[in-house]
Write a protein that holds these residues in place. Structure first.
Motif: not given
Length: 159
Positions: A72-87
Motif C-alpha cells: 500500500a502506497e500512502v500519502n499524507l495530507s499534511k507533513h507537519v510533525e504531529n501528523v507524521v508522528e501520529a501516523f
C-alpha cells in the motif's frame, strides 16, 4: 564494534545466525572455524553493539492463514510533525502492517500489509488505514506471487 572492525569471523557469525539463529555456540564455532570461547565473546559483542537486534523465527504466512499480501502506497495530507508522528505511531501499533517505509517518489510511505484475503483487506482499509492520522491517498497493489522474500542482510560488501 564498528563496521570497520567486523572481521571475517564476526561476519561469518552474522551469516550463520541469519541462516539459523538456533545454532548453539558449539555448532556456531564449528561452522566459522573458531573455538567456543572466542565465538561466544564475539557473539556477545555483536549483540551488545547492536549488530544483532533480536532473535526470531520466520513464520510461513500462508500456513497461518495470511494468504493476502498487499503493498500500500500512502500519502499524507499534511507533513507537519504531529501528523507524521501520529501516523507513524498508529502504524507501529497495527500488527497487520508488517513493514512501513518512509519513501521518496510518488508515495510518502509504502506499507506491506498481510490479511487473510482480499475481502479482509477491504475491511482493513475502511476500518484502519482510512482512519490513520493524516491519510489523504492510498494506492494498493496486491501481491500475486512473492518472487523473493529473504530476511538475511547481505554481508558480502564487508569482505
Amino acid at each position: 564494534m564498528k563496521k570497520d572492525h567486523l572481521d571475517s569471523y564476526s561476519t561469518r557469525i552474522l551469516d550463520a545466525l541469519q541462516a539459523d539463529a538456533r545454532l548453539s555456540v558449539q555448532d556456531l564455532s564449528e561452522r566459522i572455524g573458531l573455538s567456543s570461547t572466542p565465538t561466544w565473546k564475539r557473539l556477545k559483542s555483536l549483540e551488545q553493539s547492536g549488530y544483532i537486534k533480536r532473535y526470531t523465527a520466520v513464520v510461513d504466512r500462508q500456513k497461518v492463514g495470511l494468504g493476502n499480501c498487499v503493498l500500500a502506497e500512502v500519502n499524507l495530507s499534511k507533513h507537519v510533525e504531529n501528523v507524521v508522528e501520529a501516523f507513524e505511531e498508529a502504524v507501529r501499533n497495527c500488527p497487520a502492517i508488517i513493514e512501513c517505509n518512509s519513501t521518496t517518489g510518488q508515495a510518502d510511505y509504502i506499507m506491506k500489509v498481510l490479511t487473510t484475503d482480499i475481502a479482509h483487506y477491504d475491511d482493513f482499509l475502511h476500518k484502519v488505514i482510512f482512519k490513520l492520522p493524516g491519510v489523504s491517498e492510498i494506492r494498493s497493489s496486491v501481491v500475486i506471487r512473492e518472487v523473493k522474500a529473504n530476511t538475511p542482510v547481505p554481508l558480502d560488501h564487508l569482505t
